[in-house]
Scaffold this motif. Structure first.
Motif, PDB file in Angstrom:
ATOM      1  N   LEU A 207      13.044 -10.114 -60.886  1.00 31.92           N
ATOM      2  CA  LEU A 207      12.985  -8.757 -60.487  1.00 31.92           C
ATOM      3  C   LEU A 207      11.835  -7.879 -61.362  1.00 31.92           C
ATOM      4  O   LEU A 207      11.541  -7.059 -60.767  1.00 31.92           O
ATOM      5  CB  LEU A 207      14.451  -7.799 -61.039  1.00 31.92           C
ATOM      6  N   ALA A 208      11.700  -8.346 -62.781  1.00 27.75           N
ATOM      7  CA  ALA A 208      10.593  -7.749 -63.355  1.00 27.75           C
ATOM      8  C   ALA A 208       9.167  -7.683 -62.776  1.00 27.75           C
ATOM      9  O   ALA A 208       8.488  -6.815 -62.625  1.00 27.75           O
ATOM     10  CB  ALA A 208      10.614  -8.355 -64.805  1.00 27.75           C
ATOM     11  N   ARG A 209       9.007  -9.196 -62.545  1.00 26.94           N
ATOM     12  CA  ARG A 209       7.857  -9.310 -61.700  1.00 26.94           C
ATOM     13  C   ARG A 209       7.661  -8.578 -60.634  1.00 26.94           C
ATOM     14  O   ARG A 209       6.604  -8.011 -60.084  1.00 26.94           O
ATOM     15  CB  ARG A 209       7.527 -10.814 -61.472  1.00 26.94           C
ATOM     16  N   MET A 210       8.437  -8.490 -59.638  1.00 27.48           N
ATOM     17  CA  MET A 210       8.669  -7.624 -58.444  1.00 27.48           C
ATOM     18  C   MET A 210       8.405  -6.203 -58.683  1.00 27.48           C
ATOM     19  O   MET A 210       7.620  -5.542 -57.897  1.00 27.48           O
ATOM     20  CB  MET A 210       9.929  -7.952 -57.511  1.00 27.48           C
ATOM     21  N   VAL A 211       9.055  -5.620 -59.759  1.00 25.18           N
ATOM     22  CA  VAL A 211       8.872  -4.395 -59.830  1.00 25.18           C
ATOM     23  C   VAL A 211       7.572  -3.842 -60.163  1.00 25.18           C
ATOM     24  O   VAL A 211       7.013  -3.121 -59.993  1.00 25.18           O
ATOM     25  CB  VAL A 211       9.979  -3.794 -61.014  1.00 25.18           C
ATOM     26  N   ARG A 212       7.108  -4.816 -61.430  1.00 27.14           N
ATOM     27  CA  ARG A 212       5.521  -4.616 -61.853  1.00 27.14           C
ATOM     28  C   ARG A 212       4.811  -4.540 -60.550  1.00 27.14           C
ATOM     29  O   ARG A 212       3.729  -4.068 -60.487  1.00 27.14           O
ATOM     30  CB  ARG A 212       5.381  -5.852 -62.540  1.00 27.14           C
ATOM     31  N   ALA A 213       4.727  -5.688 -59.667  1.00 28.55           N
ATOM     32  CA  ALA A 213       3.782  -5.632 -58.553  1.00 28.55           C
ATOM     33  C   ALA A 213       4.132  -4.509 -57.813  1.00 28.55           C
ATOM     34  O   ALA A 213       3.134  -4.046 -57.166  1.00 28.55           O
ATOM     35  CB  ALA A 213       4.265  -6.977 -57.733  1.00 28.55           C
ATOM     36  N   LEU A 214       5.418  -4.098 -57.385  1.00 23.08           N
ATOM     37  CA  LEU A 214       5.416  -2.950 -56.450  1.00 23.08           C
ATOM     38  C   LEU A 214       4.858  -1.841 -57.015  1.00 23.08           C
ATOM     39  O   LEU A 214       4.432  -0.824 -56.196  1.00 23.08           O
ATOM     40  CB  LEU A 214       6.880  -2.697 -56.214  1.00 23.08           C
ATOM     41  N   GLY A 215       5.080  -1.465 -58.379  1.00 22.33           N
ATOM     42  CA  GLY A 215       4.489  -0.354 -59.010  1.00 22.33           C
ATOM     43  C   GLY A 215       2.870  -0.419 -59.010  1.00 22.33           C
ATOM     44  O   GLY A 215       2.111   0.467 -59.362  1.00 22.33           O
ATOM     45  N   ASN A 216       2.200  -1.545 -58.795  1.00 24.74           N
ATOM     46  CA  ASN A 216       0.921  -1.936 -58.897  1.00 24.74           C
ATOM     47  C   ASN A 216       0.503  -1.886 -57.294  1.00 24.74           C
ATOM     48  O   ASN A 216      -0.314  -2.956 -57.111  1.00 24.74           O
ATOM     49  CB  ASN A 216       0.223  -2.872 -59.795  1.00 24.74           C
ATOM     50  N   TYR A 217       0.664  -1.196 -56.438  1.00 26.28           N
ATOM     51  CA  TYR A 217       0.353  -1.165 -54.946  1.00 26.28           C
ATOM     52  C   TYR A 217       0.913  -2.477 -54.409  1.00 26.28           C
ATOM     53  O   TYR A 217       0.255  -2.870 -53.108  1.00 26.28           O
ATOM     54  CB  TYR A 217      -1.244  -1.275 -54.824  1.00 26.28           C
ATOM     55  N   GLY A 218       1.787  -3.131 -54.691  1.00 23.77           N
ATOM     56  CA  GLY A 218       2.180  -4.413 -54.211  1.00 23.77           C
ATOM     57  C   GLY A 218       1.456  -5.616 -54.591  1.00 23.77           C
ATOM     58  O   GLY A 218       1.873  -6.665 -53.928  1.00 23.77           O
ATOM     59  N   SER A 219       0.757  -5.505 -55.522  1.00 26.20           N
ATOM     60  CA  SER A 219      -0.174  -6.770 -56.183  1.00 26.20           C
ATOM     61  C   SER A 219       0.063  -7.377 -57.367  1.00 26.20           C
ATOM     62  O   SER A 219       0.426  -6.639 -58.345  1.00 26.20           O
ATOM     63  CB  SER A 219      -1.584  -6.164 -56.133  1.00 26.20           C
ATOM     64  N   LYS A 220       0.314  -8.713 -57.275  1.00 25.66           N
ATOM     65  CA  LYS A 220       0.509  -9.660 -58.622  1.00 25.66           C
ATOM     66  C   LYS A 220      -0.883  -9.898 -58.794  1.00 25.66           C
ATOM     67  O   LYS A 220      -1.004 -10.499 -60.043  1.00 25.66           O
ATOM     68  CB  LYS A 220       1.369 -10.461 -58.151  1.00 25.66           C
ATOM     69  N   GLN A 221      -1.847  -9.957 -57.992  1.00 30.07           N
ATOM     70  CA  GLN A 221      -3.155 -10.577 -58.504  1.00 30.07           C
ATOM     71  C   GLN A 221      -4.376  -9.514 -57.934  1.00 30.07           C
ATOM     72  O   GLN A 221      -4.168  -9.094 -56.789  1.00 30.07           O
ATOM     73  CB  GLN A 221      -3.586 -11.928 -57.590  1.00 30.07           C
ATOM     74  N   LYS A 222      -5.211  -9.158 -58.391  1.00 28.97           N
ATOM     75  CA  LYS A 222      -6.248  -8.013 -58.003  1.00 28.97           C
ATOM     76  C   LYS A 222      -6.770  -8.209 -56.677  1.00 28.97           C
ATOM     77  O   LYS A 222      -7.073  -9.449 -56.375  1.00 28.97           O
ATOM     78  CB  LYS A 222      -7.254  -8.014 -59.204  1.00 28.97           C
ATOM     79  N   TYR A 223      -6.584  -7.179 -55.948  1.00 26.29           N
ATOM     80  CA  TYR A 223      -7.125  -7.146 -54.600  1.00 26.29           C
ATOM     81  C   TYR A 223      -6.342  -8.073 -53.524  1.00 26.29           C
ATOM     82  O   TYR A 223      -6.705  -8.377 -52.495  1.00 26.29           O
ATOM     83  CB  TYR A 223      -8.390  -7.317 -54.378  1.00 26.29           C
ATOM     84  N   VAL A 224      -5.134  -8.699 -53.960  1.00 27.09           N
ATOM     85  CA  VAL A 224      -4.273  -9.519 -53.189  1.00 27.09           C
ATOM     86  C   VAL A 224      -2.943  -8.712 -53.043  1.00 27.09           C
ATOM     87  O   VAL A 224      -2.359  -8.390 -54.168  1.00 27.09           O
ATOM     88  CB  VAL A 224      -4.157 -10.795 -53.687  1.00 27.09           C
TER      89      VAL A 224
END
Length: 368
Positions: A207-224
């Motif tokens: 959940l923490a990883r998903m929240v962080r990604a969603l708060g960063n435009y949906g990105s876990k990796q820059k420009y992806v």
């Protein structure tokens, strides 16, 4: 004039440390997604007692992103129902409806002002997937009954901890009692930034990883971009401010409790109902709500005495225009009484005992 909340005095309590923190960030040349945020996240997770903390833009985003993450993870779906207290600030409900989930409003208890755990079960349906508890006014809303009901029915328990930083249930902090919690660091909160900021705490790494990604435009990796996200990130300045204030939060909450005890022991006006007493650790007194059928006259009387008060909140969520057609047909007499009679007295850690005594005297002199 005794102000309802004097933020300048509150910040001046730690003024030199705050100035140093702000200057440090200004001189660093790094203002987003840097070491200040990472440091605060670690400190706040440790304080709350969770494995993870994710800084976000504000408290509403924190709650919204939790439910959005559960949907992205397949644990919830649009149309699912979320039990939520009827007497809350509208942000609690906005986070539900923004995700196209359905809020199911449950009345509070008048003695605790928190969701009535005896009523939750009768509002469950096959579509219920989550319960949101709101630690309103700074008082712990969690009960063993709520926890057991969620475990027995496989429901996700989400905490709205916007008003209860540092509050405890037995030996655990609010924000660590459910599956996830949303926190607001709006400047007026017990732990307040110098602008908007919020956080999600959880023991669920996915959940923490998903929240962080969603708060960063949906990105876990820059420009992806694996998800359609949004921009909701705590900035370095706010994180630095919060790290300073976090060191003093427990002491500041003790000062709030001292003022609350002064009010409880001193106010004797039969026209004014006080909040029920609680064990100190179960209430951090973000607000000190009193209730009166003559609320507006009481507020006017206190204003003439040089005491600023606020109403939290004059219109309940189910009476708001934005929810016409969804919630407006509900009959919620306890909630409506609270919103009709509630008045918040000044309470903050920079307030003096003499100021609290003036408030007590003015309340006791109120007549109609």
């Amino acid at each position: 004039m005794i102000r309802f909340l004097d933020l300048q005095k509150v910040n001046d309590m730690h003024g030199e440390e705050l100035r140093q923190a702000l200057c440090r960030v200004a001189a660093s040349g790094w203002y987003l997604q840097g070491e200040e945020v990472r440091s605060f996240e670690q400190r706040y997770a440790s304080f709350i007692g969770t494995s993870h903390c994710v800084g976000v833009g504000n408290g509403l985003d924190a709650l919204t992103l939790i439910y959005r993450a559960y949907i992205e993870m397949g644990l919830m779906h649009e149309g699912d129902e979320v039990i939520v207290p009827a007497n809350t600030f509208i942000a609690s409900i906005l986070a539900i409806t923004e995700n196209r989930l359905v809020p199911v409003l449950v009345e509070p208890r008048m003695d605790t002002l928190q969701i009535d755990d005896e009523q939750i079960e009768r509002h469950l349906s096959p579509r219920t997937r989550s319960v949101m508890i709101v630690h309103l006014y700074g008082r712990c809303a969690y009960t063993e009954r709520v926890g057991e009901l969620c475990r027995r029915n496989g429901l996700l328990l989400v905490e709205d901890n916007a008003q209860a930083h540092g509050c405890c249930f037995q030996d655990r902090r609010t924000g660590s009692l459910g599956h996830a919690a949303g926190h607001s660091f709006y400047p007026g909160k017990n732990l307040g930034a110098m602008g908007d900021a919020g956080a999600v705490t959880t023991n669920d790494a996915a959940l923490a990883r998903m929240v962080r990604a969603l708060g960063n435009y949906g990105s876990k990796q820059k420009y992806v971009f694996d998800h359609c996200g949004r921009n909701s990130r705590m900035d370095e300045l706010q994180a630095a401010v919060l790290s300073v204030k976090l060191r003093y939060l427990d002491a500041d909450n003790q000062r709030r409790r001292a003022i609350a005890r002064q009010y409880v022991s001193g106010i004797t006006n039969p026209l004014v109902t006080l909040p029920a007493a609680t064990a100190d650790e179960a209430n951090v007194w973000h607000l000190f709500p009193v209730f009166s059928p003559c609320r507006d006259q009481l507020q006017q009387h206190l204003a003439k005495a040089g005491i600023e008060t606020l109403i939290h909140y004059p219109v309940p969520p189910h009476r708001q225009h934005c929810y016409e057609g969804l919630l407006d047909g509900l009959s919620l007499p306890v909630t409506e009484r609270i919103h009709r009679e509630e008045l918040s007295l000044p309470i903050h850690p920079a307030m003096t005992a003499d100021e609290a005594a003036q408030v007590v005297e003015a309340v006791n002199h109120f007549t109609i």
